[in-house]
Design an enzyme around this catalytic site. Structure first.
Site, mmCIF file in Angstrom:
data_model
loop_
_atom_site.group_PDB
_atom_site.id
_atom_site.type_symbol
_atom_site.label_atom_id
_atom_site.label_comp_id
_atom_site.label_asym_id
_atom_site.label_seq_id
_atom_site.Cartn_x
_atom_site.Cartn_y
_atom_site.Cartn_z
ATOM 1 N N ARG A 92 0.826 -1.221 0.000
ATOM 2 C CA ARG A 92 0.000 0.000 0.000
ATOM 3 C C ARG A 92 0.858 1.269 0.000
ATOM 4 O O ARG A 92 1.967 1.295 0.531
ATOM 5 C CB ARG A 92 -0.961 -0.034 1.194
ATOM 6 C CG ARG A 92 -1.942 -1.202 1.051
ATOM 7 C CD ARG A 92 -2.949 -1.264 2.160
ATOM 8 N NE ARG A 92 -3.832 -0.123 2.165
ATOM 9 C CZ ARG A 92 -4.739 0.108 3.117
ATOM 10 N NH1 ARG A 92 -4.837 -0.724 4.118
ATOM 11 N NH2 ARG A 92 -5.520 1.158 3.047
ATOM 12 N N SER B 30 -8.218 12.040 3.025
ATOM 13 C CA SER B 30 -7.779 10.867 3.783
ATOM 14 C C SER B 30 -7.551 11.232 5.235
ATOM 15 O O SER B 30 -6.693 12.061 5.557
ATOM 16 C CB SER B 30 -6.487 10.305 3.177
ATOM 17 O OG SER B 30 -5.841 9.468 4.120
ATOM 18 N N ASP C 3 -15.342 3.097 3.403
ATOM 19 C CA ASP C 3 -15.128 1.692 3.763
ATOM 20 C C ASP C 3 -16.357 0.813 3.499
ATOM 21 O O ASP C 3 -16.284 -0.412 3.636
ATOM 22 C CB ASP C 3 -14.753 1.577 5.247
ATOM 23 C CG ASP C 3 -13.359 2.126 5.522
ATOM 24 O OD1 ASP C 3 -12.535 2.183 4.589
ATOM 25 O OD2 ASP C 3 -13.094 2.518 6.674
ATOM 26 N N LYS D 52 -7.055 0.079 -1.086
ATOM 27 C CA LYS D 52 -7.432 -0.341 0.281
ATOM 28 C C LYS D 52 -6.794 -1.709 0.564
ATOM 29 O O LYS D 52 -5.820 -2.076 -0.070
ATOM 30 C CB LYS D 52 -8.960 -0.364 0.400
ATOM 31 C CG LYS D 52 -9.583 1.040 0.326
ATOM 32 C CD LYS D 52 -9.197 1.874 1.514
ATOM 33 C CE LYS D 52 -9.804 3.270 1.471
ATOM 34 N NZ LYS D 52 -9.290 4.127 2.528
HETATM 35 C C1 S3P Z 1 -9.244 5.392 8.523
HETATM 36 C C2 S3P Z 1 -9.311 6.175 7.405
HETATM 37 C C3 S3P Z 1 -9.729 5.661 6.092
HETATM 38 C C4 S3P Z 1 -10.396 4.295 6.182
HETATM 39 C C5 S3P Z 1 -9.690 3.375 7.106
HETATM 40 C C6 S3P Z 1 -9.600 3.964 8.498
HETATM 41 C C7 S3P Z 1 -8.798 6.006 9.772
HETATM 42 O O1 S3P Z 1 -8.594 5.552 5.268
HETATM 43 O O2 S3P Z 1 -10.488 3.709 4.909
HETATM 44 O O3 S3P Z 1 -10.367 2.130 7.195
HETATM 45 O O4 S3P Z 1 -9.013 5.418 10.851
HETATM 46 O O5 S3P Z 1 -8.231 7.111 9.734
HETATM 47 P P1 S3P Z 1 -8.053 6.810 4.414
HETATM 48 O O6 S3P Z 1 -7.799 7.875 5.375
HETATM 49 O O7 S3P Z 1 -6.792 6.342 3.739
HETATM 50 O O8 S3P Z 1 -9.138 7.100 3.428
#
Ligand code: S3P
Length: 439
Positions: A125, A170, A318, A345
């Site tokens: 990732r 994000s 998600d 993801k």
């Molecule tokens: C999360 C942010 C999201 C999400 C992940 C949990 C977090 O990712 O998809 O399951 O706890 O900050 P991104 O910030 O990369 O979109």
């Protein structure tokens, strides 16, 4: 380790009441801020899944005394902002992108070096989205070629504040920078293209560290202290989503999901399902420790296809795997655009869902940044979750409308976010059995 397979018999209805496990995002942050606070932080409702446990073990390895978890209760004896000590070896964060990206921000500011590793999925990732802005703050972080893990974080750097305009919505990027900003001199700001989940901002405020928020920008000033506090983790709306969709698509369903996190940056799944015709009632809205919570009552309803508004994408990021199952059960076409993030993801969720839906006879066409799904009958068959917890649970729920049994391969990672999923789902009416693979 032998692989885990889900077998789902077709049909059934979901009925009753349930509280799904604690919110993953909030559980991670509770460990991190509790560890760095002055005093003792008591957490209830902690998610005892592999991802949040990975964060807990990482802080234990850095010298933080943590009791539990026992029935969702964790007690953290905070060491203060500068009290962490060097771990003996690399910190293995398993499948958890949240652990790795947020820790990259926190550890960039420590006096010691750390190495962060993960499983095969996490090792593929993208990490430059955090290492690049952290580098601008003065952090020294090495990645593998291609900007992927492992991360080698060089301690002893002096960080300075930046104003960062993130190209992606994000919460992981935003949080990594804000957490580094706690240690930086000056005022660190992150501006996003659209609002991502704001648990970091809410929890920092709760720990007594002010976060200035205007529009899509969040700022922290370096040089404060975190004060320990009690945290009640609500049930994870991302885990509730499987049952919101399941009870919608299965005839004669009537289900109440209790104490669900109802933070407005996370409620996109309910808004999208309602646009498709779902019957979801929001009951007993309340606030618990700075996070909104509600009970959700969902009853069967016929769905129709929609063009999913792009503005809702970050607020449901998600939940798309299970929303694709809803789309497969809807009348007409559902089109998703503006969701290229799904390709990076735990798996490439656009391709893996398109392949799985095709294996069940559903017309699902992947695009660069989304998918087009024609609703229609769902056949039985065999699908591969590619070790992605949310893909596995999404296809389990599809069994409620399938014409014959579905076999789902590689389901062990369901435990990363939803320990006890199969048992809870069975109790509500899904005919699901776990068997060891290779049979
Ligand atoms: C999360 C942010 C999201 C999400 C992940 C949990 C977090 O990712 O998809 O399951 O706890 O900050 P991104 O910030 O990369 O979109």
């Amino acid at each position: 380790m032998r692989s885990l397979v889900f077998h789902v018999e077709p049909g059934g209805a979901l009925q009753g009441r349930a509280r799904v496990p604690g919110d993953k995002s909030i559980s991670h942050r509770a460990i991190m801020l509790g560890a760095l606070a002055d005093g003792v932080t008591e957490i209830d409702g902690f998610l005892e899944g592999a991802d949040a446990l990975g964060t807990l073990y990482a802080f234990r390895a850095m010298g933080v005394w943590i009791d539990g978890p026992a029935a969702g209760r964790v007690v953290i004896h905070g060491v203060g902002l500068d009290g962490l000590s060097a771990p003996d070896g690399p910190l293995d964060l398993g499948n958890s992108g949240t652990s790795m990206r947020l820790l990259a921000g926190l550890l960039a500011a420590q006096a010691f070096d750390t190495t962060l590793t993960g499983d095969a999925s996490l090792s593929g990732r993208p990490m430059r989205r955090v290492t690049e802005p952290l580098g601008r703050m003065g952090a020294l972080i090495e990645t593998a070629e291609g900007g992927t893990p492992p991360l080698v974080i060089r301690g002893g750097q002096t960080l300075h504040a930046i104003e960062y305009e993130s190209p992606v919505a994000s919460a992981q990027v935003k949080s990594a920078i804000l957490l580094a900003g706690l240690y930086a001199s000056g005022r660190t700001c992150v501006k996003e293209p659209a609002e991502s989940r704001d648990h970091t901002e809410r929890m920092l405020t709760g720990f007594g560290w002010p976060v200035a928020r205007t529009g899509l920008t969040s700022c922290v000033e370096g040089g404060g202290r975190l004060k320990a506090r009690a945290i009640d983790v609500p049930a994870d709306i991302s885990s509730a989503a499987f049952f919101l969709v399941g009870a919608t698509i299965a005839a004669d369903s009537d289900l109440v999901l209790e104490h669900v996190g109802w933070n407005p940056t996370r409620t996109g799944v309910v808004e999208i399902l309602r646009l498709m015709g779902a019957d979801i009632e929001v009951l007993a809205e309340r606030e618990v420790g700075g996070e909104p919570v509600a009970d959700l009552r969902v009853r069967s309803a016929p769905l129709h296809g929609i063009d999913i508004p792009e503005a809702l994408v970050p607020r449901a990021i998600d939940e798309f795997p299970v929303l694709f199952v809803a789309a497969a059960c809807a009348q007409g076409r559902t089109r998703l655009t503006g969701a290229a993030e799904l390709r990076v993801k735990e798996s490439d969720r656009i391709q893996v869902m398109a392949d799985g839906l095709a294996a069940l006879g559903v017309d699902a066409q992947p695009t660069d940044d989304g998918i087009v799904i024609e609703g229609g009958p769902v056949d039985g068959g065999r699908v591969d979750s590619h070790g992605d917890h949310r893909i596995a649970m999404s296809f389990a729920v599809a069994g409620l409308r399938a014409r014959s049994a579905i076999r789902i391969d590689d389901c062990r990672n369901v435990n990363t976010s939803f320990p006890g999923f199969a048992e809870l789902a069975r109790g509500l009416g899904l005919d699901l059995h776990e068997v060891s693979g290779d049979d």
